[in-house]
Write an enzyme that holds these catalytic residues in place. Sequence first.
Site, PDB file in Angstrom:
ATOM      1  N   GLU A 277       0.862  -1.188   0.000  1.00 50.47           N
ATOM      2  CA  GLU A 277       0.000   0.000   0.000  1.00 50.47           C
ATOM      3  C   GLU A 277       0.895   1.233   0.000  1.00 50.47           C
ATOM      4  OE1 GLU A 277      -2.784   0.053   3.332  1.00 50.47           O
ATOM      5  OE2 GLU A 277      -2.663   2.234   3.379  1.00 50.47           O
TER       6      GLU A 277
ATOM      7  N   ARG B 126       0.819  10.395   1.021  1.00 51.05           N
ATOM      8  CA  ARG B 126       1.261  11.346   2.051  1.00 51.05           C
ATOM      9  C   ARG B 126       2.500  12.098   1.642  1.00 51.05           C
ATOM     10  NH1 ARG B 126       1.204   7.273   7.109  1.00 51.05           N
ATOM     11  NH2 ARG B 126      -0.853   6.410   6.725  1.00 51.05           N
TER      12      ARG B 126
ATOM     13  N   THR C  91      -4.183   5.978   2.355  1.00 50.59           N
ATOM     14  CA  THR C  91      -4.466   7.346   2.806  1.00 50.59           C
ATOM     15  C   THR C  91      -5.211   8.123   1.713  1.00 50.59           C
ATOM     16  OG1 THR C  91      -2.277   7.186   3.876  1.00 50.59           O
ATOM     17  CG2 THR C  91      -3.519   9.200   4.243  1.00 50.59           C
TER      18      THR C  91
ATOM     19  N   LYS D 167     -10.688  -1.986   6.947  1.00 49.21           N
ATOM     20  CA  LYS D 167      -9.443  -1.813   7.708  1.00 49.21           C
ATOM     21  C   LYS D 167      -9.837  -1.349   9.104  1.00 49.21           C
ATOM     22  CE  LYS D 167      -5.716   1.637   7.586  1.00 49.21           C
ATOM     23  NZ  LYS D 167      -4.735   2.302   6.699  1.00 49.21           N
TER      24      LYS D 167
HETATM   25  C1  3PG Z   1      -1.600   3.444   8.053  1.00 49.02           C
HETATM   26  O1  3PG Z   1      -1.496   4.405   7.371  1.00 49.02           O
HETATM   27  O2  3PG Z   1      -2.310   2.508   7.727  1.00 49.02           O
HETATM   28  C2  3PG Z   1      -0.883   3.423   9.325  1.00 49.02           C
HETATM   29  O3  3PG Z   1      -0.236   4.625   9.546  1.00 49.02           O
HETATM   30  C3  3PG Z   1       0.090   2.327   9.462  1.00 49.02           C
HETATM   31  O4  3PG Z   1       0.160   2.162  10.804  1.00 49.02           O
HETATM   32  P1  3PG Z   1       1.550   1.926  11.535  1.00 49.02           P
HETATM   33  O5  3PG Z   1       2.507   2.977  11.020  1.00 49.02           O
HETATM   34  O6  3PG Z   1       1.232   2.124  12.991  1.00 49.02           O
HETATM   35  O7  3PG Z   1       1.974   0.534  11.214  1.00 49.02           O
END
Ligand code: 3PG
Length: 210
Positions: free
Chosen positions: A43, A47, A70, A130
């Site tokens: 994924e 960002r 995101t 999710k």
């Molecule tokens: C996401 O964008 O799905 C999360 O920021 C990932 O979460 P983590 O950085 O705590 O693993």
Amino acid sequence: MTHTDLASVLDGARVVPVLTVPSAATAGPLADALAAGGARCAEITFRTPDAEQVLRAMAAHGGLTVGAGTVLTPQQAERAVAAGARFVVSPGFDEEVVAKCCELGVPVVPGVASATELMRALRAGLDTVKLFPAEPLGGTPMLHALAAAFPQARFVPTGGIDAPRLPVYLAVPAVLAVGGSWMATAAHLQRGEYGEIRRLIAEAVHGSST
Ligand code: 3PG
């Protein structure tokens, strides 16, 4: 790719590496390291200013089912799909993002943080969500509670999960795969630590780094 196709990719993948990649220049070695470790999908988060180029480069490189993360707006969903995203992930549930993805024919995995949001996702015709942010929300007890009330739902818990916590999440029958950034962090990417990324992916996918 249909929702069923995505579910089958996720089901065999165990983990979804969540990647925030600053530059498309790292896309090739990163995709190679992920694939060599045994990752089936990745994924790419929207960002960074170069997220679309990274997505395009990773998707073109092959070897992985690459999606966009995101994704906050229908416009971003359009751009993600145009750049080659095979699936779309959102941190929350947004009707317009979901509708746009359905219109584009791309599977979408929205974030949910409550039973109410999960009900909205189910009503929109989705069954894979999710759980985000999984650890702050209560982790596996929260998952068990939601899975008991919504046996038709499948989860990709993400947020605050690391290697030691991975097995308890994967042991929940309603969990398709676990998302997280611990396997390929910004620091790994900045230092070009592709061997370490491969090792962490292999550890997550196979339960060992060999
Ligand atoms: C996401 O964008 O799905 C999360 O920021 C990932 O979460 P983590 O950085 O705590 O693993």
